[in-house]
Design a protein around this motif. Structure first.
Motif: not given
Length: 295
Positions: A216, A219-220, A260-261, A264, A267
């Protein structure tokens, strides 16, 4: 979908490995079945984040929040919540192969329960915080000491709630997967079974959390950079400086948030597969335990 045997005794590393194999070997199928529900969930979420960062009324305590902003935020919240329920139902359908209607009902009930539990925890924490601060101030203790004590008590309460709610990671999965499971089992029989395996659930959550956090973080990273730039610009404008962000900045912010969301969510699917196999392992152990007691 190709599935590894669920009801089998596994270690926490075995659960993580099985979840990875299930996710990686069926990624195309998972994507085809979930992308639309994730998009429906991500669009309003990105709008809410974009609006909360761009609206001065939502960032300055002295400014009244316009009715249109409140209505828009409320509408996006409901939209996102509905998309989240659909997303949960789709993922559960992949695992339990039951109808979408059945999974939607169970996902809706679960979300309502989680919202009530979260509200209850927040109210308890707020009441304790208010009580501690008011008690210390009435006793003429310094505000710093009152705040420190309140913080320590809040940490202890958070820890207590974590310990108490950890077995729900088993009972919730059981409710979503097992057609014989009832809503009362979340804090009933299934909860007690989860409590007996608290250590296993904790180490599984701990290791999963480390892996989850590392992925994360990467990713973020782009989202964090953009948000930091927006916050810095907002603080500057609050001090009277002119805004230095380009006109298309919020389009970039929205696109980055949406992407991103969206990623995510996958994940989250992978991590849910880990507790799916943790559920299978605990359920196997409990069945063997019941057999040995009745033998």
């Amino acid at each position: 979908i190709m599935e590894i045997e669920l009801y089998k005794s596994r270690s926490y590393s075995g659960c993580i490995k099985s979840a990875y194999i299930l996710f990686s070997t069926n990624l195309t199928t998972i994507f085809k079945r979930t992308w639309l529900s994730i998009l429906v969930y991500s669009i309003p979420l990105a709008i809410m984040i974009d609006l909360s960062l761009s609206s001065r009324a939502l960032n300055e305590a002295d400014l009244p929040i316009p009715t249109t902003t409140l209505v828009l935020m409320s509408g996006m919240c409901i939209w996102s919540l509905a998309g989240c329920i659909w997303f949960i139902a789709i993922v559960n359908r992949i695992l339990n192969t039951r109808t979408l209607k059945v999974n939607l009902i169970r996902a809706t009930v679960l979300i309502l329960i989680l919202l009530h539990v979260a509200g209850f925890v927040k109210i308890i924490l707020q009441l304790v915080n208010t009580l501690v601060v008011s008690t210390f101030l009435s006793a003429k203790v310094s505000s710093g000491a009152a705040t420190l004590t309140s913080t320590v008590i809040e940490i202890l309460l958070d820890s207590a709630f974590f310990v108490a709610l950890l077995p729900c990671t088993f009972s919730i999965i059981k409710y979503l997967i097992d057609p014989q499971s009832k809503i009362s089992d979340i804090f009933g029989k299934a909860y007690r079974h989860g409590w007996r395996h608290w250590g296993f659930l904790f180490i599984t959550l701990f290791i999963t959390g480390i892996i989850f956090s590392l992925i994360a973080t990467v990713l973020f990273a782009p989202f964090g950079i953009i948000v930091e730039a927006q916050i810095s610009d907002l603080l500057g404008t609050l001090n009277g400086d002119l805004s230095g962000i380009p006109s298309n900045f919020y389009i970039l912010l929205y696109g980055t948030t949406l992407l991103t969301s969206f990623i995510f969510a996958y994940l989250v699917i992978w991590s849910s597969f880990i507790f799916y196999y943790a559920y299978g392992s605990i359920e196997t152990t409990e069945r063997e335990r019941e057999k040995s007691l009745t033998a």
